[in-house]
Structure formats: C-alpha cells, structure tokens
Design an enzyme around this catalytic site. Structure first.
Site, PDB file in Angstrom:
ATOM      1  N   ARG A  83       0.843  -1.200   0.000  1.00  0.00           N
ATOM      2  CA  ARG A  83       0.000   0.000   0.000  1.00  0.00           C
ATOM      3  C   ARG A  83       0.882   1.255   0.000  1.00  0.00           C
ATOM      4  O   ARG A  83       0.553   2.240  -0.655  1.00  0.00           O
ATOM      5  CB  ARG A  83      -0.933   0.004   1.214  1.00  0.00           C
ATOM      6  CG  ARG A  83      -2.030  -1.039   1.149  1.00  0.00           C
ATOM      7  CD  ARG A  83      -2.975  -0.933   2.325  1.00  0.00           C
ATOM      8  NE  ARG A  83      -3.766   0.302   2.259  1.00  0.00           N
ATOM      9  CZ  ARG A  83      -4.500   0.755   3.273  1.00  0.00           C
ATOM     10  NH1 ARG A  83      -4.530   0.109   4.427  1.00  0.00           N
ATOM     11  NH2 ARG A  83      -5.204   1.865   3.130  1.00  0.00           N
ATOM     12  N   CYS A 135      -1.057   5.813   9.189  1.00  0.00           N
ATOM     13  CA  CYS A 135      -1.429   4.537   8.572  1.00  0.00           C
ATOM     14  C   CYS A 135      -2.601   4.819   7.641  1.00  0.00           C
ATOM     15  O   CYS A 135      -2.627   5.831   6.952  1.00  0.00           O
ATOM     16  CB  CYS A 135      -1.756   3.496   9.628  1.00  0.00           C
ATOM     17  SG  CYS A 135      -3.126   3.957  10.722  1.00  0.00           S
TER      18      CYS A 135
END
Length: 278
Positions: A175, A233
């Site tokens: 990611r 995050c």
C-alpha cells in the site's frame, strides 16, 4: 510505567488491593463487530468499548477514524468506569491495534496509567486465564480529559515532518508503494514518508518484539530518541500500535490520526508511489 503488560503480571495485579480497570476493545477492520465476541466471553470484570463509535468520530473528510468528540469520549470513558486515579489495561483479540488506539487516546487525553495487554485475549487464555460472560458492575468513573499529553499531527504538520524528520508509514509495504489500495481513493504515500509496516513490530502471535529489537528496527529507519518522529497509517489505528511500539523502545512519536484516509480524500495533496529512495 511500561506501556504494555504481560498476562501473568496482569493476573497478579487483578488479585491485588487496587486492581486495574479492564477495557475490551476487540475490533477488526471491516468487521465482524466486537461486542458479540465480548458477550461470548471476556476477561473477568472487563468492560466493552467500541472503537468505531467511542474511540473515533464519524467517518468523513477527516478520515475513517478521526478523533472523537471530546465530550462524547469523556462520557464513554466514564461510563466504562475510567477514573483519573485508577489504572487501566486495554486488550483486544490479539492483534493489538484496537487496544493501542485506546491506549493512545487515553494517554493523549491525559490519563496517567493506561497499558495494553501484550498478546491480547489469546495470551490471557494461553496463560491459564479464565473468561466469563458476566456483565461487570463498574461504578461510573470521574475521568476528565486534558488533551495534549501526547503529540498529535495534522495533515500539514505530517507533510512538514516528512521533510525535516522521520514520518513512518505503518501500512503494508504494497500500500505504501501504491501497488494496491483496497480501501482509500488514491494509492501511494505521503512524499518523504518511510515504509514501516506495523506487523513487523510484533511476533506472529501478536506479542511485541523486545524493546532492544524494536529500537534496532526503528533506528534502521532513522527513528531514534534524538529524531523527530511521526506515524500514520490508513485511519489512525495501526499507526497507534506503531506509536506504542516506539514507546516500548523508548522513542517518543506523534500520531497523524487522519492518516492516509484523510490525506487521500482531499484533492490536491501530493502523492508519491514506488519504493522509498535508497
């Protein structure tokens, strides 16, 4: 005080004269809800706290798990029995992310003694701990938040920190690189951020690595006691686990709560892709 506690040490504290309050914060990204699992069996005396509704505000432009309204958070914590002077231990299903979110919020709001059960509920049962379906009868607490005890980053602060300090991206490496993005609108990372997946802070069974190994890991990424460190995050949950791991290693760090879900939702913010340089 250490930010984490072992199952055996918790067992000893629970039979003492002033046992800590237990918060069950079981949660998984995308479900299922944690309350049914709590009702099926929890640590004796534990009170359930819902991450989505009590440890975060409604999802929106500020991210999927923005800071909760302070008065609503205070009321939820008092309902759970949180008091200013009573020690608190949070646990979850073993991953540690949700419990770390409770740890970070209570510490940020000024609570002086909140720890996470290392390894969560599985560590408790593996150590011979029993579970119960009995509902606790905790009296209402007197906790009054005094926010600011831990550093907090907004989007612009995170961008600046990536340039002058160390901004850790706690998401999975794929990611970070932008290879995939299963949740948010845009793939990639904040320019200048360093890939530091949260999963590498713990063993396969959810226990944190020893403090010296965590310090070595973070030092290799440029995050030391002498550096200015921040973490983000997807939505401020797994990053709380990384801030906790940094605390175990003795490294203070700021949390960007909005994280990538806020950053990528606003048009015009820069996005980087690919592996980090060097």
């Amino acid at each position: 005080m250490n930010a984490i506690i072992t199952a055996s040490d918790l067992m000893s504290e629970l039979v003492g004269d002033q046992p800590p309050l237990l918060l069950d914060v079981r949660w998984q990204l995308g479900g299922p809800p944690g309350r049914p699992a709590y009702e099926a069996g929890h640590l004796p005396g534990a009170v359930y706290v819902d991450l989505d509704t009590e440890l975060a505000g409604p999802a929106g432009p500020a991210g999927r798990h923005p800071l909760p309204d302070l008065s609503a958070f205070a009321a939820a914590m008092r309902r759970a029995g949180v008091g200013r002077e009573r020690r608190v231990v949070a646990y979850d299903g073993g991953q540690g992310w949700a419990a770390a979110r409770a740890w970070w919020l209570l510490r940020w709001a000024g609570h002086p003694s909140i720890r996470v059960l290392d390894g969560g509920l599985p560590a408790w049962t593996a150590n011979g701990g029993s579970l119960t379906t009995d509902a606790p009868a905790e009296p209402e607490g007197d906790f009054v938040p005094e926010p600011g005890a831990l550093p907090l980053l907004e989007a612009d602060h995170a961008a600046a920190l990536a340039r002058r300090g160390v901004l850790l991206d706690a998401r999975a490496a794929e990611r970070y690189r932008g290879d995939v993005e299963p949740i948010d609108r845009v793939a990639g990372h904040i320019p200048g951020a360093v890939s530091a997946p949260t999963v590498d802070n713990a063993t396969g069974d959810g226990h944190f690595l020893p403090a010296d190994r965590l310090a070595e890991r973070f030092a290799a990424l440029g995050a030391t006691r002498d550096a200015e460190v921040g973490v983000y995050c997807g939505s401020g949950v797994s990053a709380a686990h990384e801030v906790l791991a940094l605390a175990v290693a003795g490294i203070p760090a700021a949390l960007y709560v909005g994280s990538w879900s806020e950053w990528s939702a606003a048009g015009g913010r820069p996005v980087a892709t690919g592996p980090q340089p060097g």
